[in-house]
Design a protein around this motif. Sequence first.
Motif, short mmCIF file in Angstrom:
data_model
loop_
_atom_site.label_atom_id
_atom_site.label_comp_id
_atom_site.label_asym_id
_atom_site.label_seq_id
_atom_site.Cartn_x
_atom_site.Cartn_y
_atom_site.Cartn_z
N GLU A 1 -3.95 -8.75 -5.39
CA GLU A 1 -5.28 -8.56 -5.97
C GLU A 1 -5.81 -7.13 -5.78
O GLU A 1 -6.94 -6.82 -6.16
N GLU A 2 -4.98 -6.26 -5.19
CA GLU A 2 -5.41 -4.88 -4.93
C GLU A 2 -5.04 -3.97 -6.11
O GLU A 2 -3.91 -4.01 -6.60
N VAL B 1 -6.81 -5.68 -12.94
CA VAL B 1 -6.57 -6.23 -11.61
C VAL B 1 -6.60 -7.75 -11.74
O VAL B 1 -7.61 -8.32 -12.17
N GLY C 1 0.78 -1.23 0.00
CA GLY C 1 0.00 0.00 0.00
C GLY C 1 0.81 1.27 0.00
O GLY C 1 0.24 2.37 -0.05
N GLU D 1 1.07 -11.28 -0.31
CA GLU D 1 -0.16 -10.56 0.04
C GLU D 1 -0.31 -9.31 -0.82
O GLU D 1 0.66 -8.63 -1.13
N GLY D 2 -1.56 -9.03 -1.21
CA GLY D 2 -1.88 -7.75 -1.83
C GLY D 2 -1.86 -7.70 -3.34
O GLY D 2 -2.11 -6.64 -3.93
#
Length: 255
Positions: free
Chosen positions: A137-138, A147, A69, A134-135
């Motif tokens: 798919e964001e 995406v 992020g 992790e992440g």
Amino acid sequence: MFKSLVVLCLLITSAGMAFAHFGMVIPSTSMAVEKNQRNLSLQISFSHPMEMVGMEMVKPLEVAVVTDGEKTDLSETLQAATVMEHKAWRIDYSIKRPGVSQFYVVPQLYWEPAEDCYIQHLTKAYVASFGEEEGWEEPVGLRTEIVPLTRPFGNYAGNIFQGRVLMDGKPVAGAVVEVEYYNKDNKYAIPNEYYVTQAVVADDNGVFTYAVPWGGWWGFAALNTAPEKIDHNGEQKDLELGAVLWTEFLEPMKK
């Protein structure tokens, strides 16, 4: 006279065969699992990947990476390079910690006379590092982007790949997605022009599906026309916005 007519017909026929342009972001690896893979090199170009025909690319407006992020602007680290004998760019990047890094490029507008429109391909690629996944798919929040619905790394050749096409954060129903292989070293011959670019249509939720036939880097480009027009020599022209995603598939290894 007859020979001249034949040549003219061939030129007209060739001009009608408009092969796909692809924004390209190709990392030196899609998965950093060893310490010596920490230092990445990313190749950035605008090319015809299956035919291995390059195009001149001016300096991008923005290059960045998003990990956990957090966005890091990499634009100041751009270096001039040559890809397929044309002007391109590269970035060297050192992975600081485990995670999934989404690299993206926002290029300047490109005027394409053959299509009578401007083109801008917002291009992404993923690198997973040191066991973290992790992440992926964001979305990163680009105006248009693909995406992934299939993890975009650690995939075998032959796997089914799925993605969702977004424009301004919303799914694009019926989006046409062009697919090309980065035919590095001209490894594969092209039977005829129809095989250069594959094409699939997204469903009502913007989801498309493609079965990757062999290993290597594959690009998926969802092309849509922006609602606004761009001035070109006093005339208002369309803007083709491309959401482009590159991901690597590997052949299974034998013991």
